[in-house]
Design a protein around this motif. Structure first.
Motif, PDB file in Angstrom:
ATOM      1  N   MET A 116       0.820  -1.233   0.000  1.00  0.00           N
ATOM      2  CA  MET A 116       0.000   0.000   0.000  1.00  0.00           C
ATOM      3  C   MET A 116       0.847   1.274   0.000  1.00  0.00           C
ATOM      4  SD  MET A 116      -3.418  -0.995   2.029  1.00  0.00           S
ATOM      5  CE  MET A 116      -4.397  -2.370   1.393  1.00  0.00           C
ATOM      6  N   ARG A 117       2.138   1.126   0.315  1.00  0.00           N
ATOM      7  CA  ARG A 117       3.024   2.295   0.216  1.00  0.00           C
ATOM      8  C   ARG A 117       3.197   2.740  -1.236  1.00  0.00           C
ATOM      9  NH1 ARG A 117       8.052   2.302   4.382  1.00  0.00           N
ATOM     10  NH2 ARG A 117       7.050   1.346   6.182  1.00  0.00           N
ATOM     11  N   TRP A 118       2.876   1.818  -2.200  1.00  0.00           N
ATOM     12  CA  TRP A 118       3.038   2.161  -3.622  1.00  0.00           C
ATOM     13  C   TRP A 118       1.708   2.505  -4.296  1.00  0.00           C
ATOM     14  CZ3 TRP A 118       6.443  -0.847  -1.001  1.00  0.00           C
ATOM     15  CH2 TRP A 118       7.787  -0.497  -1.118  1.00  0.00           C
ATOM     16  N   MET A 119       0.645   2.689  -3.497  1.00  0.00           N
ATOM     17  CA  MET A 119      -0.611   3.162  -4.099  1.00  0.00           C
ATOM     18  C   MET A 119      -0.402   4.615  -4.521  1.00  0.00           C
ATOM     19  SD  MET A 119      -3.296   1.497  -1.382  1.00  0.00           S
ATOM     20  CE  MET A 119      -4.627   2.608  -1.752  1.00  0.00           C
ATOM     21  N   PRO A 120      -0.969   5.042  -5.665  1.00  0.00           N
ATOM     22  CA  PRO A 120      -0.764   6.427  -6.116  1.00  0.00           C
ATOM     23  C   PRO A 120      -1.153   7.444  -5.040  1.00  0.00           C
ATOM     24  CG  PRO A 120      -1.800   5.136  -7.843  1.00  0.00           C
ATOM     25  CD  PRO A 120      -1.737   4.242  -6.640  1.00  0.00           C
ATOM     26  N   GLY A 260      -4.897  19.128   7.063  1.00  0.00           N
ATOM     27  CA  GLY A 260      -5.207  17.716   7.322  1.00  0.00           C
ATOM     28  C   GLY A 260      -5.344  17.003   5.987  1.00  0.00           C
ATOM     29  N   VAL A 261      -5.046  15.688   5.974  1.00  0.00           N
ATOM     30  CA  VAL A 261      -5.127  14.954   4.707  1.00  0.00           C
ATOM     31  C   VAL A 261      -5.776  13.593   4.954  1.00  0.00           C
ATOM     32  CG1 VAL A 261      -2.805  13.912   4.834  1.00  0.00           C
ATOM     33  CG2 VAL A 261      -3.811  14.414   2.601  1.00  0.00           C
ATOM     34  N   GLN A 262      -6.498  13.115   3.933  1.00  0.00           N
ATOM     35  CA  GLN A 262      -7.179  11.824   4.044  1.00  0.00           C
ATOM     36  C   GLN A 262      -6.590  10.834   3.050  1.00  0.00           C
ATOM     37  OE1 GLN A 262     -11.461  11.958   3.647  1.00  0.00           O
ATOM     38  NE2 GLN A 262     -11.521  14.126   4.151  1.00  0.00           N
ATOM     39  N   TRP A 263      -6.497   9.586   3.468  1.00  0.00           N
ATOM     40  CA  TRP A 263      -6.067   8.486   2.588  1.00  0.00           C
ATOM     41  C   TRP A 263      -7.179   7.457   2.550  1.00  0.00           C
ATOM     42  CZ3 TRP A 263      -5.364   3.227   3.724  1.00  0.00           C
ATOM     43  CH2 TRP A 263      -4.603   2.465   2.829  1.00  0.00           C
ATOM     44  N   PRO A 264      -7.526   6.872   1.437  1.00  0.00           N
ATOM     45  CA  PRO A 264      -6.815   6.939   0.160  1.00  0.00           C
ATOM     46  C   PRO A 264      -7.357   7.998  -0.799  1.00  0.00           C
ATOM     47  CG  PRO A 264      -8.415   5.161   0.057  1.00  0.00           C
ATOM     48  CD  PRO A 264      -8.571   5.805   1.411  1.00  0.00           C
ATOM     49  N   THR A 265      -8.269   8.862  -0.358  1.00  0.00           N
ATOM     50  CA  THR A 265      -8.839   9.833  -1.308  1.00  0.00           C
ATOM     51  C   THR A 265      -7.829  10.898  -1.701  1.00  0.00           C
ATOM     52  OG1 THR A 265      -9.633  11.191   0.511  1.00  0.00           O
ATOM     53  CG2 THR A 265     -11.178   9.549  -0.373  1.00  0.00           C
ATOM     54  N   GLU A 293       4.900  -2.655  -8.179  1.00  0.00           N
ATOM     55  CA  GLU A 293       5.821  -1.574  -7.760  1.00  0.00           C
ATOM     56  C   GLU A 293       6.639  -2.004  -6.542  1.00  0.00           C
ATOM     57  OE1 GLU A 293       6.270   1.084  -9.416  1.00  0.00           O
ATOM     58  OE2 GLU A 293       4.403   1.834 -10.289  1.00  0.00           O
ATOM     59  N   GLU A 294       5.973  -2.698  -5.625  1.00  0.00           N
ATOM     60  CA  GLU A 294       6.630  -3.167  -4.397  1.00  0.00           C
ATOM     61  C   GLU A 294       7.768  -4.143  -4.723  1.00  0.00           C
ATOM     62  OE1 GLU A 294       4.119  -5.385  -1.234  1.00  0.00           O
ATOM     63  OE2 GLU A 294       5.013  -6.890  -2.557  1.00  0.00           O
ATOM     64  N   ILE A 295       7.483  -5.125  -5.577  1.00  0.00           N
ATOM     65  CA  ILE A 295       8.533  -6.117  -5.904  1.00  0.00           C
ATOM     66  C   ILE A 295       9.646  -5.455  -6.710  1.00  0.00           C
ATOM     67  CG2 ILE A 295       9.004  -8.403  -6.873  1.00  0.00           C
ATOM     68  CD1 ILE A 295       6.021  -8.855  -6.906  1.00  0.00           C
ATOM     69  N   LYS A 296       9.251  -4.541  -7.606  1.00  0.00           N
ATOM     70  CA  LYS A 296      10.243  -3.838  -8.425  1.00  0.00           C
ATOM     71  C   LYS A 296      11.164  -3.010  -7.516  1.00  0.00           C
ATOM     72  CE  LYS A 296      11.813  -2.143 -12.451  1.00  0.00           C
ATOM     73  NZ  LYS A 296      12.815  -1.205 -12.005  1.00  0.00           N
ATOM     74  N   ALA A 297      10.564  -2.374  -6.493  1.00  0.00           N
ATOM     75  CA  ALA A 297      11.369  -1.558  -5.574  1.00  0.00           C
ATOM     76  C   ALA A 297      12.383  -2.439  -4.844  1.00  0.00           C
ATOM     77  CB  ALA A 297      10.463  -0.843  -4.569  1.00  0.00           C
ATOM     78  N   PHE A 298      11.958  -3.664  -4.489  1.00  0.00           N
ATOM     79  CA  PHE A 298      12.893  -4.566  -3.813  1.00  0.00           C
ATOM     80  C   PHE A 298      13.983  -5.036  -4.787  1.00  0.00           C
ATOM     81  CE2 PHE A 298      14.187  -8.647  -1.774  1.00  0.00           C
ATOM     82  CZ  PHE A 298      14.734  -8.067  -0.641  1.00  0.00           C
ATOM     83  N   TYR A 299      13.575  -5.349  -6.016  1.00  0.00           N
ATOM     84  CA  TYR A 299      14.532  -5.769  -7.051  1.00  0.00           C
ATOM     85  C   TYR A 299      15.591  -4.669  -7.235  1.00  0.00           C
ATOM     86  CZ  TYR A 299      16.344  -6.932 -11.685  1.00  0.00           C
ATOM     87  OH  TYR A 299      17.168  -7.214 -12.739  1.00  0.00           O
ATOM     88  N   ASP A 300      15.121  -3.417  -7.331  1.00  0.00           N
ATOM     89  CA  ASP A 300      16.053  -2.295  -7.526  1.00  0.00           C
ATOM     90  C   ASP A 300      16.986  -2.138  -6.328  1.00  0.00           C
ATOM     91  OD1 ASP A 300      14.956  -1.792  -9.970  1.00  0.00           O
ATOM     92  OD2 ASP A 300      13.688  -0.124  -9.302  1.00  0.00           O
ATOM     93  N   CYS A 301      16.441  -2.290  -5.119  1.00  0.00           N
ATOM     94  CA  CYS A 301      17.311  -2.091  -3.943  1.00  0.00           C
ATOM     95  C   CYS A 301      18.375  -3.181  -3.873  1.00  0.00           C
ATOM     96  CB  CYS A 301      16.492  -1.942  -2.658  1.00  0.00           C
ATOM     97  SG  CYS A 301      16.365  -3.374  -1.616  1.00  0.00           S
TER      98      CYS A 301
END
Ligand SMILES: NC(=O)c1ccc[n+]([C@@H]2O[C@H](COP(=O)([O-])OP(=O)(O)OC[C@H]3O[C@@H](n4cnc5c(N)ncnc54)[C@H](O)[C@@H]3O)[C@@H](O)[C@H]2O)c1
Length: 339
Positions: A116-120, A260-265, A293-301
């Motif tokens: 969920m860290r990679w949700m737009p 203030g900010v709301q997620w996921p809106t 995106e999550e797996i790609k981020a791990f692959y890149d790291c």
């Protein structure tokens, strides 16, 4: 590493990463392992993860039930593999620390799969918050609350396999994402309750079908009030079954002295020169899944030797809060957060 529902989903995304190859799969259920191997054109499959980690592979992706994570992570790290592991990395802070320190000692990457860290909406809010637009964050409200979606697999409802109910299943997602936006302040005290209100009975039918009510021995509802060392506070609420209009409310609000900010809106509210103003952060439309995106981020790291995007030192704060909710519920009082 195994072939249950998330493992299969992850394999589909993993195959699309240019430069990566899935070499082997392991699942204690031999048929699942064989089917997953066939589906993904993999030649090797095992029923014991200790055989898999002996293979000439760089990375192991662990998608077993929660209580199996720690043994599998440690086995993979000891075999010299980088590890990405499904949430929750572990259901205990002691185990998170054990895995994290081992990874550090061996100079291997260890990442919790918090897609969920990679949700737009998350990336937009995080970027916006980092520029100081929220001012001083003094409170957050986190919800992962369902009406009638209780998982049916033993891996979720049986404490021996899951280590917890909605706290460890869905609360962990919303809580991690909110703390990520807040910059991971240190939790210090928690008051919490964890109860099984509906899941032993028949008041609310489950939309995913029947579950074994005798085996079910975890909470179906939990709530907590958290104090952080910077003075900020947070409420956390999570449930698999409840009387509410929405099928699912996965959300958080972060309240700051400037906005203030709301997620996921990704909607925000503020006051500009005494004029109330509401707005919407821009979220680029994308067909790319957060899991990819999550797996790609791990692959890149791993390939670029960069720090892991979800380090264990952040995960341990998430698990410490959930662990403290359980401890406070048992003791029926506020508890200090330990990790
Ligand atoms: N990130 C997400 O979107 C997401 C969604 C759902 C679940 N999850 C997480 O993924 C994990 C698995 O959930 P699931 O829905 O795929 O469960 P599942 O029950 O569909 O699959 C679990 C699999 O693990 C296998 N298994 C059990 N013990 C094993 C062992 N010792 N070695 C190898 N394999 C073993 C089982 O045979 C089964 O195939 C959990 O930790 C859960 O919290 C993540």
């Amino acid at each position: 590493m195994r072939a249950g529902s998330v493992g299969r989903n992850i394999s589909q995304h993993g195959k699309k990463i240019s430069g990566a190859e899935i070499i082997a799969v392991a699942d204690t259920d031999g048929k699942r392992a064989a089917d997953a191997a066939k589906e993904n054109g993999i030649h090797k499959y095992f029923t014991d993860y200790r055989d898999l980690v002996r293979e000439g592979i760089d990375v192991v992706d662990i998608c077993t039930p929660n209580r199996i994570h720690t043994g599998a992570v440690i086995s993979a790290l000891n075999a010299g593999k980088h590890v990405i592991c499904e949430k929750p990395l572990s259901v205990s802070t002691a185990e998170v620390r054990k895995m994290g320190e081992l990874a550090d000692k061996k100079k291997l990457k260890l990442m919790t799969a918090q897609h969920m860290r990679w949700m737009p909406s998350t990336t937009a809010i995080k970027k916006w918050a980092e520029t100081g637009t929220l001012g001083e964050v003094y409170h957050a409200r986190v919800r992962a609350f369902r009406r009638a979606f209780i998982p049916t697999a033993p891996g979720f409802i049986h404490g021996k396999l899951s280590g917890g109910g909605p706290c460890m299943d869905i609360g962990v997602h919303a809580l991690d994402t909110c703390l990520h936006v807040m910059g991971f302040p240190k939790p210090v005290r928690v008051t919490g309750v964890a109860k099984t209100i509906f899941a032993k009975g028949y008041t609310i039918p489950g939309m995913w079908g029947e579950w074994d009510r005798k085996l079910m021995d975890v909470e179906d509802f939990a709530a907590g009030f958290v104090h952080f060392d910077n003075g900020a506070t947070m409420t956390v609420e999570t449930a698999w079954l409840s009387h509410q209009e929405e099928s699912e409310d996965f959300s958080f609000r972060v309240y700051g002295t400037k906005a203030g900010v709301q997620w996921p809106t990704a909607k925000y509210s503020t006051v500009v020169n005494s004029v109330f103003a509401d707005g919407q952060l821009f979220m680029p439309k994308t067909d790319v899944w957060p899991h990819y995106e999550e797996i790609k981020a791990f692959y890149d790291c791993v390939t670029q030797n960069r720090p892991t995007p979800v380090p264990w030192t952040e995960t341990i704060k998430v698990i410490a809060i959930l662990e403290a909710i359980y401890r406070s519920s048992d003791k029926e009082r506020e508890v200090n957060v330990k990790f």
